[in-house]
Design a protein around this motif. Sequence first.
Motif, mmCIF file in Angstrom:
data_model
loop_
_atom_site.group_PDB
_atom_site.id
_atom_site.type_symbol
_atom_site.label_atom_id
_atom_site.label_comp_id
_atom_site.label_asym_id
_atom_site.label_seq_id
_atom_site.Cartn_x
_atom_site.Cartn_y
_atom_site.Cartn_z
ATOM 1 N N ILE A 175 -2.314 -7.757 0.723
ATOM 2 C CA ILE A 175 -3.213 -7.002 1.602
ATOM 3 C C ILE A 175 -3.700 -7.970 2.684
ATOM 4 O O ILE A 175 -3.945 -9.148 2.407
ATOM 5 N N VAL A 229 0.832 -1.212 0.000
ATOM 6 C CA VAL A 229 0.000 0.000 0.000
ATOM 7 C C VAL A 229 0.868 1.263 0.000
ATOM 8 O O VAL A 229 0.513 2.276 -0.576
ATOM 9 N N SER A 247 -7.833 -8.831 -6.175
ATOM 10 C CA SER A 247 -7.773 -8.699 -4.713
ATOM 11 C C SER A 247 -7.666 -10.074 -4.062
ATOM 12 O O SER A 247 -6.984 -10.253 -3.053
ATOM 13 N N ASP A 271 1.813 1.874 -3.510
ATOM 14 C CA ASP A 271 0.646 2.288 -4.298
ATOM 15 C C ASP A 271 0.339 3.762 -4.095
ATOM 16 O O ASP A 271 -0.222 4.416 -4.969
ATOM 17 N N ASN A 295 -4.131 -11.190 -4.304
ATOM 18 C CA ASN A 295 -3.332 -10.385 -3.369
ATOM 19 C C ASN A 295 -3.483 -10.883 -1.940
ATOM 20 O O ASN A 295 -2.547 -10.841 -1.145
ATOM 21 N N TYR A 303 -8.454 -2.298 1.000
ATOM 22 C CA TYR A 303 -7.084 -1.935 0.610
ATOM 23 C C TYR A 303 -6.384 -1.059 1.633
ATOM 24 O O TYR A 303 -5.204 -1.219 1.884
ATOM 25 N N ARG A 304 -7.132 -0.116 2.214
ATOM 26 C CA ARG A 304 -6.529 0.748 3.221
ATOM 27 C C ARG A 304 -7.577 1.095 4.257
ATOM 28 O O ARG A 304 -8.770 1.100 3.939
#
Length: 1445
Positions: free
Chosen positions: A1252, A971, A1243, A974, A1246, A1210-1211
């Motif tokens: 993540i 992240v 996702s 990113d 990932n 994601y965050r």
Amino acid sequence: MCSAALEEYCGSVFWNASFLDREDPDLPICVEQTVLVWIPLGFLWLFAPPHLMSLCRRTRVNTKHWTKLYLCKQFVVALLLLTAIAGLAVTLGEDFGPNSSTVKNAAVYYANPVLFAVTWILVLLCQEGVRRREGAVDSASLFIFWLLLVLCDVFPFQTLIRDALKVGEVSDVPRFCLFHISFGLELIALVLSAFADIPPEAREQVKKNPEVGASFLSRITFSWFNSMVVTGYKRPLVQADMWELNELLSASCISKCFQQHTDTELAAARVRFQHKLRKNKGRSQTEASEKGISNCLKKGVSQDVLMMEDKGRAKERKLKKKKEKEDYPNSWLLPTIYKTFKWTLFESALFRLLQDLLAFVSPQLLKLMISFTQDPNSYIWEGYMYAVLLLLVAILQSVFLQQYVQRCFVLGMKVRAALMAAVYKKALVVSNDTRKESTVGETVNLMSADAQRFNDVTNFIHLLWSCPLQIIVSMVFLWLELGPSVLAGLLVMLLMVPINGLLATKAKKFQLKNMKFKDKRLKIMNEILNGIKILKLFAWEPSFQSQVESIRGEELKVMKKFAYVSSVSIFIFTSAPALVSLASFAVYVLVSPDNVLTAEKAFTSISLFNILRIPLAMLPMLIASIVQTGVSKKRLEKFLGGEDLEADLVRHDPSFDSAVSVHESSFSWEKDTEPLLKDVSLEIKPGRLVAVVGAVGSGKSSLLSALLGEMHCTKGFINIKTRILVTHGVSFLPYVDEVVVLVDGKISEIGSYSSLRASKGAFSEFLDTYAKEQNDQSNSNKDGCQDTEDFEIIPDGGDAEPDSPLEDTVSLTLKRENSIRRSQNSSSVRVRKNSSLNKSEGAGKTKTGQRLIDEEAMEKGQVKFSVYLEYMQAMGWRYTVLVFLVYLIQNTAIIGQNLWLSDWTNDATDYHNQTYPNWKRDTRVGVFGALGVAQGFFVFLGTLLLANASVSASRTLHSRLLNNILRAPMVFFDTTPIGRVVNRFAKDIFTIDEAIPHSFRSWLLSLLAVLGTLFVISLAIPFFTIVIIPLAVIYFFVQRFYVATSRQLHRLDSVSRSPIYSHFGETVSGLSVIRAYKHQDRFLKLNEIAIDNNLKSVYPRIISNRWLAIRLEFLGNLVVFFSALFAVISKDSIESGLVGLAISYALNITRNLNLLVRLSSELESSIVAVERITEYTQIENEAEWITDHRPPEKWPEEGRLQFINYKVRYRPGLDLVLHGITCDIASSEKIGIVGRTGAGKSSLTNCLFRIIEAADGRILIDDVDISTIGLHDLRNRLTIIPQDPVLFSGTLRMNLDPFDKFSDEELWKALELSHLKDYVAGLQEGLQHEVAEGGENLSVGQRQLLCLARALLRKSRILILDEATAAVDLETDDLIQNTIRKEFAHCTVLTIAHRLHSIMDSSRVMVLDAGKIVEFDSPSNLLGNQGWFYAMAKDAGLTQECTAL
């Protein structure tokens, strides 16, 4: 004779020494009426023409807005004109009036009023001229005129007052009154001329840039900068506080001027280069013919001799090859820089010359001051005069010095901006040959490090002539003091020149090496940051970390050697003044017993030696800097002088009737290589839709590059009048008008889809082998209404094949257009209303955490002391303490030596008219010499210790930074532009390596020097302690105000540099796209804006240094003045030796005070680099790579996967992207994963690799919860073939096996299975073949096959294909799919589908929508259900194929 004429002209005595030889001296009235009048008037008349010329120019004058200030100025001058007329009237009245006497007034009483009247008319015109001049707010020449006039009128002013007081009445009332009225008006005019006259229309501009509205006085004292200093003191400055740049300082203006001169100089250099090449070619041909003749004669020579000759020739060839490699147009960059900025150079040179000459006035005044203290009969006013003169000279010196330095630093800034803009502009047009020679990292280095070196060396370029000048003048004055003895000192200096030359050569060698390692390290860092996701997915971080650490280790070794060489250099040149003075004084006293060292001789000499110290210290540093810049010059000349792409390669001639015309053309990537595309002829008519097809490596991409003008055209021409669209999909081939087939770089056939299919040629074979669509697909739906009914329109922003690259969207669009074209008569078009697409409507609203890239964080306020401690800790506490201690001892030795010298000079009084004992003489010389050598030794020791300490700090901080960056979560990458991270590894590490050690050493020496100076002056003149406290208070406030502003400006500079490098990196990466869309000008403008934003903080930083310097120098000048003043007051109670010592020390404090604050700020500014690196060493890391809880050695043995209510975002602050995924995947199952854009497919992969982390739920692999084990234990046991085939520069072997875990046999086996064995075996170096940066020397297909080989080597039980074939052609896709089916049959395979046909043989298909599983079953069942999956298959044209099956 001249004096007699003047006496007749004045009617009084012109000069008599008796006027000064008394307690209350005065100047003769004649001098006051002539010389003191002519000086200011002569100055004005000399500088009036430029003002008068602006009156003659035809310009639009704004007469409506006469400012109040302008009217006041003109009114005061008009009154002065009246006083001049009145003065003339008084004289005429006295001579020709009713009460006139027979004795007429002298000529001066007529001449002066007339002169003044003419002058005042001239001033009125000049002031109007200034008002009319565009952009002018005042006049420097007029201000200096008023200042000179007032200063010169001070003498007649005090004469008139004294005479009136002496006599008790005023003898000449009219003239007395007129003079004092004039004097008052002149004072008012001087005050008015100190203010800027800003017209109303310019006031808005002045708010944006106060410098535009600054008066002359404000400009020389930099007072216009006060508002920014105050703002910076009150609160931390931000980018919005930065003022607008002057037009002449903007990047566009600098770049334009520089480019004009570059074009001229580079063209001349290229002509010289071609001439040189022809000359060398002719020479080599002559040598070849001579060798041919000699070879014919050598038939009988033994074989051994011939072999030796062959070896010699081989060596010769090697040298020749090396020389050829270095050949490029050179020696053009410096003339270009000179011609672009010559006027600034001349201006700064003039100020430097004036400053240098004034520097030698102070020692002479010191000599007079010492004579004054020694002579009991001297008048007290002499001492005061010398004190005032010392102050005036020092103030003038300060003003000239600051004007010189400001111009030099602005020049350096301009040179840097010009070079950065030139490198960027060149990067946009550079040819492939030149581009291959330097990587992105190296090119960024040209912009950062090399441009900065030019900036640094330009700041001090005038020292090249100034240092020798100062040395010569010092030696001349020293000769006058010590006679031939000074030659001994000169000899010592001359002996140092070859040593310095040797050290400079060594330094150059190390610098070259260092730059190579820097480039190499930045290149690999750039690749690591670009491919960080791959490193994380494959758990390759340790391998790349060790590669970077290894390069860094080599870099630091060279840096340490460079530091040692610098230490020797610093030792020699610190000892130089001590050795020179020792040699000179020793020889002086040893040559003759009559030569006794007096205070006058010793301290005048010491002052001269102190002047000598600066050029002696600066010259080697400048030479070293020039050496380093020489390396940068070569690199910049090579890049900027490289060949450009042929701009006229692609014509755009509207007279052609074809949209695209290629006529018998051949193209190659490099100039001297075989053409890759041969004899290509292509005619495409307007309105036609043409497809280019061919197998891997047939030249499709090269043809597109050729059409874009990216390749060398060896013959033929291209003409284009259209736009070209690129896609890899073949599903729309039946709908195009014409198909062009490429085979091995040649066009093998052209025709329509049906004709080529029927001809059974290369195209038909290509389709039979690879295409998945049925031949009759285009004719399957003959019913127009049916076709329309099935056709679905996707709203903007939706994708038919989600997460797919552009090409498939294009394919689909073409199909739809064809379909719509065939059904224009029908109006029933059904619009899809999918939930996932409707949800995207509200996507425009930004939620918390949704901003992808945040502004770069910037610390505010004072740099925390913990940052200094951090650096000292990185150096090592033992080293830090030792460095402080050694430098303290060195400073004690300096003070000791000077006190010893002061005591030595008293011997002249003690042994007056006596024989000077030899033992005394020898002791004096011996101790003086020993203390001098001790200084040098301790500086050497301190520098050596600091070199080791700083290398240790550099190693520690870089390791911490690298270690943490590699452990940062995905992240972070990113949300952080790569340029920002690269800036930490480039500029900030460069600062820690080179700037901080230098700043730290200089700051420490400067601090000790200032403390030592104050100690010595207070010791010599106890009175001086009175002014120390007020001066210290002023110093403290000036320093606090300045440091707060300067620190923040430095931070803004650092932060505003990152976007320049980020933008540049992005530009180089997307160069072909920028060139294809002809957007070069837009990108050049963006680069200029980025440079301007940086200059907006660099320029105020330069001015802030000058703002400080002028104030501190004034403070230092006051120290000199008060030292001299108290010496005069204490004349009878102080030894002349101590006066000399105190004032010679005081003369040094100006420089040391200024240096101390500047270095404090420089150190604080540089230490910001440590702060910025520390910021990145404290980024929250991802989970541990390896934990105590480790999975079994052979895990996962089965490859079972379980998702249990798995949720992820994601965050923090963002919505969930997976909403409670729950599913079981059995061992060896083949799962296809499909879904539209944003459904959550990527996702899911990932999450498997923990790129993540889970918000809730768990993933189990063979019953092991993946969140409980280390990331590397997890990532090493899974394998992914990613969508983007990322390769790194290095060998093929390194790209396949960075840890050297596998044997060559295993690697060859993997290459064979991935269909690359033949290709690699055909390469000269095989597995050791060097891969270019980003794998540019391999095709996309070959890169993807290498990624397949990586996967084959890992032998994992779980394989993930993340759209692995999305970016490749059908041939590579087919190869990959076949290998996967065969080699991974026993594995669990998860495939994110790009082309649906690749998952039709999966065990099950998972359909995702909006982060949820909406369907999960076998493909046949899902097609039978006619749900989500069926709709996708239908869009891809697969439903009929499945029905047929």
